[in-house]
Write an enzyme that holds these catalytic residues in place. Sequence first.
Site, PDB file in Angstrom:
ATOM      1  N   GLY A  41       0.831  -1.193   0.000  1.00 15.42           N
ATOM      2  CA  GLY A  41       0.000   0.000   0.000  1.00 15.42           C
ATOM      3  C   GLY A  41       0.865   1.242   0.000  1.00 15.42           C
ATOM      4  O   GLY A  41       2.031   1.205   0.402  1.00 15.42           O
ATOM      5  N   GLN A  68       2.705   9.948   1.419  1.00 15.75           N
ATOM      6  CA  GLN A  68       4.022   9.327   1.556  1.00 15.75           C
ATOM      7  C   GLN A  68       4.969   9.713   0.427  1.00 15.75           C
ATOM      8  O   GLN A  68       6.173   9.518   0.541  1.00 15.75           O
ATOM      9  CB  GLN A  68       3.900   7.801   1.601  1.00 15.75           C
ATOM     10  CG  GLN A  68       3.264   7.281   2.867  1.00 15.75           C
ATOM     11  CD  GLN A  68       3.180   5.773   2.815  1.00 15.75           C
ATOM     12  OE1 GLN A  68       2.185   5.225   2.345  1.00 15.75           O
ATOM     13  NE2 GLN A  68       4.218   5.100   3.275  1.00 15.75           N
ATOM     14  N   CYS A  78       6.165  -0.152   7.464  1.00 14.31           N
ATOM     15  CA  CYS A  78       5.744   0.965   6.633  1.00 14.31           C
ATOM     16  C   CYS A  78       6.911   1.412   5.753  1.00 14.31           C
ATOM     17  O   CYS A  78       8.047   1.461   6.223  1.00 14.31           O
ATOM     18  CB  CYS A  78       5.290   2.122   7.526  1.00 14.31           C
ATOM     19  SG  CYS A  78       4.764   3.590   6.628  1.00 14.31           S
ATOM     20  N   LEU A  79       6.614   1.732   4.512  1.00 12.04           N
ATOM     21  CA  LEU A  79       7.650   2.207   3.600  1.00 12.04           C
ATOM     22  C   LEU A  79       8.244   3.538   4.061  1.00 12.04           C
ATOM     23  O   LEU A  79       9.359   3.876   3.687  1.00 12.04           O
ATOM     24  CB  LEU A  79       7.074   2.358   2.186  1.00 12.04           C
ATOM     25  CG  LEU A  79       6.583   1.067   1.538  1.00 12.04           C
ATOM     26  CD1 LEU A  79       5.914   1.368   0.199  1.00 12.04           C
ATOM     27  CD2 LEU A  79       7.710   0.066   1.384  1.00 12.04           C
ATOM     28  N   HIS A 112      -4.306   1.269   7.405  1.00  7.79           N
ATOM     29  CA  HIS A 112      -2.956   1.843   7.444  1.00  7.79           C
ATOM     30  C   HIS A 112      -2.859   3.027   6.474  1.00  7.79           C
ATOM     31  O   HIS A 112      -2.358   4.097   6.842  1.00  7.79           O
ATOM     32  CB  HIS A 112      -1.939   0.744   7.081  1.00  7.79           C
ATOM     33  CG  HIS A 112      -0.521   1.188   7.115  1.00  7.79           C
ATOM     34  ND1 HIS A 112       0.342   0.801   8.124  1.00  7.79           N
ATOM     35  CD2 HIS A 112       0.211   1.946   6.269  1.00  7.79           C
ATOM     36  CE1 HIS A 112       1.543   1.326   7.888  1.00  7.79           C
ATOM     37  NE2 HIS A 112       1.477   2.008   6.761  1.00  7.79           N
ATOM     38  N   GLU A 113      -3.337   2.841   5.245  1.00  9.30           N
ATOM     39  CA  GLU A 113      -3.224   3.906   4.241  1.00  9.30           C
ATOM     40  C   GLU A 113      -4.157   5.071   4.558  1.00  9.30           C
ATOM     41  O   GLU A 113      -3.775   6.233   4.373  1.00  9.30           O
ATOM     42  CB  GLU A 113      -3.477   3.363   2.833  1.00  9.30           C
ATOM     43  CG  GLU A 113      -2.517   2.275   2.392  1.00  9.30           C
ATOM     44  CD  GLU A 113      -1.043   2.557   2.658  1.00  9.30           C
ATOM     45  OE1 GLU A 113      -0.615   3.730   2.571  1.00  9.30           O
ATOM     46  OE2 GLU A 113      -0.312   1.602   2.971  1.00  9.30           O
ATOM     47  N   HIS A 123      -2.509   7.212   7.034  1.00  6.54           N
ATOM     48  CA  HIS A 123      -1.536   8.119   6.405  1.00  6.54           C
ATOM     49  C   HIS A 123      -2.225   9.378   5.894  1.00  6.54           C
ATOM     50  O   HIS A 123      -1.715  10.486   6.080  1.00  6.54           O
ATOM     51  CB  HIS A 123      -0.823   7.442   5.235  1.00  6.54           C
ATOM     52  CG  HIS A 123       0.381   6.662   5.614  1.00  6.54           C
ATOM     53  ND1 HIS A 123       1.498   7.239   6.183  1.00  6.54           N
ATOM     54  CD2 HIS A 123       0.662   5.346   5.487  1.00  6.54           C
ATOM     55  CE1 HIS A 123       2.415   6.311   6.398  1.00  6.54           C
ATOM     56  NE2 HIS A 123       1.925   5.151   5.993  1.00  6.54           N
TER      57      HIS A 123
END
Length: 167
Positions: free
Chosen positions: A46, A51, A93-94, A135-136, A139
Amino acid sequence: MSILEILKYPDPRLKAPADEVKEIDEGIFGLVEDMLETMYAAPGVGLAATQVGRPVRVAVVDIQCRDETRNPMVLVNPEILEGEGEDLMEEGCLSVAEFTSEVKRHYRVTVRATGLNGGTVELQAEGLLARAFQHEIDHLNGILFIDRISPLKRNIYRRKLRKMSNE
């Protein structure tokens, strides 16, 4: 299409809530293409527009993410309508380098979003897909998964991050 730079914690742009998308235009289509390419290259399941430094309510998710089974989902202006059950699972997480931690989230969610065609979609998800949606969407609201862990674990990560940056 191009691979975008993924912002890393503690970049303050990660904490800013994203703006609603008023119109799905060529700019949004291009952003989505670049986000998908970036997510697959990372690799991740995701990615939220925040991000990659774009403060708009757009997220892409693909829990399959292997070339032969890709199933990308695009969420514009997503919101969680309902959540059920609890699930404790390891998350990464990225945008949060080299750190994972168990995070409690809903096991099942209902999400409403706008699709790229401009129509409203309602999606029910459970397990990993529900976690990825939550999660997204976090963000897009300026929340990182480390905001959902204990202060002690968060401080351990911050110390680790400082040590890594001093090396």
